[in-house]
Design a protein around this motif. Structure first.
Motif, PDB file in Angstrom:
ATOM      1  N   VAL A  67      14.421  -5.421   2.412  1.00 37.91           N
ATOM      2  CA  VAL A  67      15.835  -5.793   2.489  1.00 37.91           C
ATOM      3  C   VAL A  67      16.004  -7.072   3.303  1.00 37.91           C
ATOM      4  N   LYS A  68      15.274  -7.173   4.408  1.00 36.66           N
ATOM      5  CA  LYS A  68      15.344  -8.384   5.246  1.00 36.66           C
ATOM      6  C   LYS A  68      14.813  -9.595   4.484  1.00 36.66           C
ATOM      7  N   ASP A  69      13.692  -9.419   3.780  1.00 38.87           N
ATOM      8  CA  ASP A  69      13.103 -10.540   3.030  1.00 38.87           C
ATOM      9  C   ASP A  69      14.001 -10.993   1.881  1.00 38.87           C
ATOM     10  N   LEU A  70      14.740 -10.065   1.298  1.00 38.31           N
ATOM     11  CA  LEU A  70      15.603 -10.412   0.168  1.00 38.31           C
ATOM     12  C   LEU A  70      16.719 -11.381   0.547  1.00 38.31           C
ATOM     13  N   SER A  71      17.045 -11.440   1.854  1.00 35.30           N
ATOM     14  CA  SER A  71      18.122 -12.330   2.290  1.00 35.30           C
ATOM     15  C   SER A  71      17.751 -13.802   2.118  1.00 35.30           C
ATOM     16  N   THR A  72      16.460 -14.109   2.094  1.00 36.54           N
ATOM     17  CA  THR A  72      16.015 -15.504   1.922  1.00 36.54           C
ATOM     18  C   THR A  72      15.172 -15.687   0.654  1.00 36.54           C
ATOM     19  N   TYR A  73      15.278 -14.730  -0.253  1.00 37.23           N
ATOM     20  CA  TYR A  73      14.387 -14.697  -1.421  1.00 37.23           C
ATOM     21  C   TYR A  73      15.013 -15.367  -2.637  1.00 37.23           C
ATOM     22  N   GLU A  74      14.208 -16.126  -3.369  1.00 38.52           N
ATOM     23  CA  GLU A  74      14.621 -16.722  -4.637  1.00 38.52           C
ATOM     24  C   GLU A  74      13.731 -16.206  -5.747  1.00 38.52           C
ATOM     25  N   PRO A  75      14.277 -15.601  -6.813  1.00 37.86           N
ATOM     26  CA  PRO A  75      13.455 -15.055  -7.905  1.00 37.86           C
ATOM     27  C   PRO A  75      12.563 -16.104  -8.533  1.00 37.86           C
ATOM     28  N   PHE A  76      11.359 -15.703  -8.865  1.00 33.69           N
ATOM     29  CA  PHE A  76      10.376 -16.552  -9.550  1.00 33.69           C
ATOM     30  C   PHE A  76      10.058 -17.838  -8.762  1.00 33.69           C
ATOM     31  N   ASN A  77      10.174 -17.735  -7.433  1.00 33.48           N
ATOM     32  CA  ASN A  77       9.898 -18.910  -6.612  1.00 33.48           C
ATOM     33  C   ASN A  77       9.020 -18.530  -5.421  1.00 33.48           C
ATOM     34  N   SER A  78       8.033 -17.671  -5.682  1.00 39.42           N
ATOM     35  CA  SER A  78       7.112 -17.242  -4.635  1.00 39.42           C
ATOM     36  C   SER A  78       6.206 -18.398  -4.206  1.00 39.42           C
ATOM     37  N   VAL A  79       6.107 -18.600  -2.896  1.00 34.48           N
ATOM     38  CA  VAL A  79       5.323 -19.722  -2.366  1.00 34.48           C
ATOM     39  C   VAL A  79       4.367 -19.211  -1.303  1.00 34.48           C
ATOM     40  N   VAL A  93       5.376 -10.347 -14.689  1.00 33.82           N
ATOM     41  CA  VAL A  93       6.774 -10.756 -14.503  1.00 33.82           C
ATOM     42  C   VAL A  93       7.366 -10.060 -13.279  1.00 33.82           C
ATOM     43  N   LEU A  94       7.100  -8.754 -13.132  1.00 31.90           N
ATOM     44  CA  LEU A  94       7.611  -8.013 -11.977  1.00 31.90           C
ATOM     45  C   LEU A  94       6.979  -8.518 -10.678  1.00 31.90           C
ATOM     46  N   ALA A  95       5.702  -8.895 -10.727  1.00 31.39           N
ATOM     47  CA  ALA A  95       5.039  -9.454  -9.540  1.00 31.39           C
ATOM     48  C   ALA A  95       5.699 -10.759  -9.111  1.00 31.39           C
ATOM     49  N   MET A  96       6.124 -11.562 -10.093  1.00 32.01           N
ATOM     50  CA  MET A  96       6.831 -12.803  -9.773  1.00 32.01           C
ATOM     51  C   MET A  96       8.183 -12.517  -9.120  1.00 32.01           C
ATOM     52  N   LEU A  97       8.785 -11.391  -9.494  1.00 29.60           N
ATOM     53  CA  LEU A  97      10.077 -11.015  -8.927  1.00 29.60           C
ATOM     54  C   LEU A  97       9.959 -10.393  -7.537  1.00 29.60           C
ATOM     55  N   LEU A  98       8.787  -9.800  -7.219  1.00 23.53           N
ATOM     56  CA  LEU A  98       8.636  -9.042  -5.967  1.00 23.53           C
ATOM     57  C   LEU A  98       7.434  -9.532  -5.152  1.00 23.53           C
ATOM     58  N   PRO A  99       7.472 -10.737  -4.638  1.00 20.77           N
ATOM     59  CA  PRO A  99       6.293 -11.276  -3.949  1.00 20.77           C
ATOM     60  C   PRO A  99       6.230 -10.937  -2.459  1.00 20.77           C
ATOM     61  N   PHE A 100       6.428  -9.657  -2.092  1.00 20.02           N
ATOM     62  CA  PHE A 100       6.410  -9.259  -0.682  1.00 20.02           C
ATOM     63  C   PHE A 100       5.144  -8.462  -0.412  1.00 20.02           C
ATOM     64  N   PHE A 101       4.097  -9.112   0.060  1.00 24.58           N
ATOM     65  CA  PHE A 101       2.769  -8.498   0.148  1.00 24.58           C
ATOM     66  C   PHE A 101       2.756  -7.234   0.999  1.00 24.58           C
ATOM     67  N   ASN A 102       2.991  -7.361   2.311  1.00 24.05           N
ATOM     68  CA  ASN A 102       2.859  -6.214   3.205  1.00 24.05           C
ATOM     69  C   ASN A 102       3.868  -5.112   2.898  1.00 24.05           C
ATOM     70  N   ALA A 103       5.103  -5.496   2.652  1.00 32.14           N
ATOM     71  CA  ALA A 103       6.137  -4.500   2.414  1.00 32.14           C
ATOM     72  C   ALA A 103       5.881  -3.715   1.136  1.00 32.14           C
ATOM     73  N   ILE A 104       5.427  -4.397   0.090  1.00 27.43           N
ATOM     74  CA  ILE A 104       5.119  -3.709  -1.160  1.00 27.43           C
ATOM     75  C   ILE A 104       3.954  -2.733  -0.969  1.00 27.43           C
ATOM     76  N   LEU A 105       2.907  -3.168  -0.239  1.00 30.63           N
ATOM     77  CA  LEU A 105       1.773  -2.276   0.027  1.00 30.63           C
ATOM     78  C   LEU A 105       2.234  -1.040   0.790  1.00 30.63           C
ATOM     79  N   GLY A 106       3.059  -1.253   1.807  1.00 32.77           N
ATOM     80  CA  GLY A 106       3.537  -0.127   2.601  1.00 32.77           C
ATOM     81  C   GLY A 106       4.364   0.839   1.788  1.00 32.77           C
TER      82      GLY A 106
END
Length: 462
Positions: free
Chosen positions: A449-461, A378-391
């Motif tokens: 923070v930058k990615d969150l401006s265009t992010y929709e929860p549970f809508n990772s594509v 569920v948390l992965a669906m909420l946070l689909p930012f690959f590079n930023a999460i790894l960093g």
């Protein structure tokens, strides 16, 4: 009866350890050569030909050095009893609040890594579907697919594998995962070499991406910090080093076997990382994708790209277990100690499973571990930012778990005199790595923070 018991139990009353430096090396390679390798060509593109490979080598040396210190701290300095987890090692050597700080850093990081692996596996599953679409419809078609269904598939697999009782029974899964990591890294190397020598002249430079051409000055700064975090994440295995060492036989001494395994694991990893990162940068240049096997810098041969992504998925299935087993053990041990008379927690009747023999079935284990896997998905669906999460994960774990605690435990254990030469340079290394980790975390947070401006929860594509 006494002989039979000695064959089944170790010197501390726990199940007898049967691991060797070979199995420990497999665990390390499984833990280290993970999703981090996929972002290294992007990381070197941000840092350039000089700073990129240099950062990889420096991080590998620091990781190897501090891991050897940590390996010597896995027995209580007074009683000589084994430490079964990182927190126990810190408690035995430093005690006090350090133990709580270590627990917070370790388990937040372990949860974060399992979330990160859920994201990465879904991206690789989606890449297989997209690869077939590109092959059939052409490279100019978008072929976008939603990642949620793939995260659910990954979660179902992990729910099943999470019923493996403990770390000691994961050797076969780590061996398979280690082979998979070599597989997809080798395919990535081969595709990068083919692209680099195939007449496609990618634009590279000594300093990486160019301000005003590829990125703005703001993006260059934060991307460099994030790249350092990605590299730190790529070498993250100190989080589970003590747990891996706890699987080793006491003869030869487990710290000696662990040091040998660490040298093998980190050396193999560094060769792969420098090769994948440098060749990936040579192939894609300053436009290197964040994930060089799912960012579709490669389209053909599509079947080979699909094979590489299958290898990634199988590897991450195993790596997820390597990182979540310490969480399972910590929670279950605490529950057993707090509610010793609870039949729900304690009862584990043996049942016979075809092909697997006798299995100790525990309703508590099924409920709790299933709940944990569902939470990470569920948390992965909420946070689909690959590079930023790894960093961010790399930055958060590198300083406390890879540098600070191993060095402080070594200073305490060896009773190194304050302000002596050795004490000064060890603490200078701690301070330097703290600054690097803070900058890397800042870069990753800025990107999130930058990615969150265009992010929709549970809508990772993808």
């Amino acid at each position: 009866m006494e002989l039979e018991a000695s064959n089944r139990y170790g010197d501390d009353g726990s199940s007898k350890r049967t691991g060797t430096w070979v199995t420990a090396s497999a665990h390390i390679i499984t833990a280290v050569i993970g999703s981090g390798v996929l972002s290294l060509s992007w990381a070197i593109a941000q840092l350039g030909w000089i700073a990129g490979p240099m950062a990889l080598v420096i991080f590998s040396i620091i990781t190897w050095f501090t891991s050897t210190l940590l390996a010597d701290c896995c027995r209580d300095p007074v009683s000589g009893k084994r430490c079964s987890c990182y927190m126990d090692a810190v408690k035995s050597n430093l005690g006090g609040i350090s133990n709580k700080f270590c627990g917070l850093a370790q388990y937040v990081n372990l949860v974060g890594i399992t979330i990160g692996y859920s994201i990465t596996s879904a991206i690789s599953m989606a890449a297989i579907e997209r690869s077939g679409c590109f092959h059939k419809e052409g490279h100019n078609v978008s072929c976008h697919v939603k990642n949620n269904k793939f995260m659910i598939i990954f979660g179902i697999i992990e729910i099943i594998l999470s019923q493996i009782p403990n770390f000691h029974e994961l050797s076969w899964l780590s061996a398979v995962a280690a082979v998979m990591s070599f597989g997809y890294s080798t395919i990535g190397l081969g595709l990068s070499i083919a692209r680099a020598v195939g007449g496609n002249q990618a634009r590279t430079s000594l300093t990486g991406t160019t301000v005003g051409v590829d990125v703005t000055s703001w993006q260059k700064t934060w991307n460099c910090f994030e790249a350092i975090g990605d590299i730190a994440f790529a070498f993250a295995f100190s989080t589970v080093l003590v747990e891996i060492q706890d699987t080793l036989k006491p003869n030869p001494p487990e710290n000696e076997s662990m040091k040998k395994a660490t040298l093998v694991g980190v050396s193999v990893t560094t060769v792969f990382y420098v090769s994948c990162g440098a060749l990936g940068y040579a192939a894609f240049g300053n436009n290197a994708p964040g994930n060089f096997l799912t960012g579709f810098g490669f389209y053909e041969p599509y079947w080979l790209i699909d094979m590489a992504n299958v290898f990634i998925i199988v590897h991450l299935i195993g790596a997820y277990q390597v990182f979540c087993q310490p969480i399972f053990k910590q929670v279950e041990d605490r529950c057993f100690n707090r509610w010793p008379n609870s039949s729900f927690i304690k009862e584990s009747p043996p049942i016979k499973l075809p092909l697997f023999g006798v299995y100790s079935f525990s309703v508590f284990r099924v409920v709790w571990r299933t709940g944990y896997v569902i939470l990470t998905i569920v948390l992965a669906m909420l946070l689909p930012f690959f590079n930023a999460i790894l960093g961010l994960l790399g930055a958060a774990s590198f300083w406390p778990l890879t540098v600070y605690f191993p060095i402080q435990m070594h200073i305490s254990r060896e009773q190194i005199r304050a302000f002596s030469w050795k004490w000064i340079w060890l603490n200078f290394l701690v301070l330097l790595c703290l600054i690097v980790s803070v900058l890397a975390a800042a870069g990753s947070i800025a990107t999130i923070v930058k990615d969150l401006s265009t992010y929709e929860p549970f809508n990772s594509v993808s």
